[in-house]
Design an enzyme around this catalytic site. Structure first.
Site, PDB file in Angstrom:
ATOM      1  N   SER A 224      36.897  40.121  31.806  1.00 52.24           N
ATOM      2  CA  SER A 224      37.649  39.276  32.732  1.00 52.24           C
ATOM      3  C   SER A 224      38.672  38.459  31.958  1.00 52.24           C
ATOM      4  CB  SER A 224      36.709  38.353  33.491  1.00 52.24           C
ATOM      5  OG  SER A 224      37.440  37.355  34.182  1.00 52.24           O
ATOM      6  N   TYR A 237      30.943  31.288  33.373  1.00 51.64           N
ATOM      7  CA  TYR A 237      31.346  32.696  33.428  1.00 51.64           C
ATOM      8  C   TYR A 237      32.329  33.011  32.300  1.00 51.64           C
ATOM      9  CZ  TYR A 237      33.461  36.969  35.355  1.00 51.64           C
ATOM     10  OH  TYR A 237      33.932  38.243  35.538  1.00 51.64           O
TER      11      TYR A 237
END
Length: 405
Positions: A224, A237
């Site tokens: 990501s 995250y």
């Protein structure tokens, strides 16, 4: 100089484009970067000379358009060759939903022998794969945070492959269990993200490396942009993905002598998992409020937390439901003769990285904040402080006016 203000900025923009292009060519190249570097630097010098003669901006743009047309025409031709999927086996984690589920279907249709892991063999995702895929596909129930299950999956895969190695490992399984500011996130959220996104992926990769080295295969990891850039409210995250990115980059260097290619896929926002489930966000919001201490909740305020939930939900609802861009990128990384180290999958990701890499920190930081979390509500304590300062300022002004009288 004042007469050439507009052309100067055009020149500066074009020069930045050429220099950035040259650096991108060097970083992305797997072979000698000399021809590309000479070509790009030559074009940069040409622009520099044109500027020295003070050609009008319109003429300069016309020359650039012509050069682009010539470059595009030179690149036209047969599409680059790709490797055949026939006889190749690929292991994919996290196939219950999202990218993993779609990738398993697509790679099976191409002729791969697919080993797809799911958390629930009786779940909707597993039944969907059984119904739509060929008999070549093997479903395995694996929680990648459980070493025993990972080892059992390795034994089952070996038994099915026989003496054949594993061509591809697609590290797709991941979670995003944090919600809100880092101070508001539980330690369990940070540990949960690290357990799945980093340690789970690490466990699978280390376990299957002997099979990948045997086949001189590929590792494709779905990461990501949050692992490279500081997205607000995604600390847990992002930290797990940052650890994953560094591990993947290190692995790329270590496995190069073995002939194993390692690629990272960086997708933009897509609708996967629970992202479009309204009840999911409401549950996350409720759990967050229950976990906060009264003092911390008083400092931030319920309306601040509620806005964060609404922004997350709005961002998820606007995400792209078409996963084909990411699936095609995974396929390219598996079948390209010379796969890239990094793939930007989805609109805007390349531009985001360009701004983050080449623009001043202040500008890139504001761009990131406006792109993801456009917060309007300040924490309650800051609002009270601002109100106090405003009252104090008005009081001082009134006193000054009294003294002047």
């Amino acid at each position: 100089m004042d007469d050439y203000t507009l052309p100067f900025w055009i020149y500066l923009g074009v020069l930045t484009f050429f220099v950035a292009g040259a650096m991108k060519k060097i970083l992305a190249s797997h072979l000698s970067a000399a021809p590309a570097l000479v070509a790009w630097l030559g074009a940069t010098v040409l622009v520099e000379r044109l500027w020295a003669f003070c050609l009008p901006a319109v003429l300069l743009l016309a020359l650039l358009v012509l050069a682009f047309c010539i470059y595009s025409a030179a690149r036209t031709g047969p599409p680059p060759t790709t490797l055949s999927a026939h006889g190749k086996a690929v292991f994919i984690t996290g196939c219950d939903t999202g990218f993993g589920n779609a990738a398993a279907k697509h790679l099976d249709a191409l002729g791969f022998e697919v080993f797809a892991t799911v958390l629930d063999l009786s779940g909707d995702g597993a039944r969907d794969l059984q119904r739509t895929c060929s008999p070549r596909l093997t479903l395995l129930q694996v929680d990648i945070t459980q070493p025993q299950q990972v080892q059992q999956a390795l034994l089952d895969t070996k038994a099915k492959l026989g003496l054949k190695g594993l061509w591809g490992l697609v590290n797709n399984a991941g979670v995003c269990v944090n919600f809100g500011d880092a101070e508001l996130s539980l330690m369990s959220n940070f540990r949960g993200c690290m357990e799945v996104n980093f340690f789970g992926t690490l466990s699978v990769t280390k376990s299957f490396l002997p099979l990948l080295r045997q086949a001189k295969g590929r590792i494709v990891t779905i990461s990501s942009p949050a692992g490279d850039q500081p997205f607000p409210c995604l600390a847990a995250y992002g930290a797990s993905k940052a650890a994953l990115n560094l591990f993947t980059n290190t692995l790329r260097h270590e496995l190069e002598p073995w002939g194993v290619h390692v690629s990272t896929v960086l997708p933009s926002a897509f609708k996967t998992g629970q992202s479009s489930n309204h009840a999911y966000w409401e549950q996350q919001h409720k759990q967050l409020l229950q976990s906060l201490s009264p003092a911390l909740l008083e400092e931030y305020g319920e309306d601040y937390v509620a806005e964060t939930k609404e922004l997350f939900q709005s961002h998820a609802s606007q995400a792209n439901p078409d996963l084909s861009v990411v699936i095609d990128t995974i396929t390219t990384a598996l079948l390209s003769p010379q796969p890239q180290a990094r793939y930007y999958a989805g609109p805007g990701v390349g531009l985001m990285y360009f701004i983050y890499t080449y623009c001043p920190f202040g500008l890139s930081n504001r761009f990131l904040q406006s792109l993801f979390m456009k917060k309007q509500v300040m924490p309650r304590a800051l609002r009270k402080q601002s109100g106090f300062n405003l009252d104090l300022s008005l009081h001082n002004n009134n006193n000054n006016e009294e003294k002047l009288k």
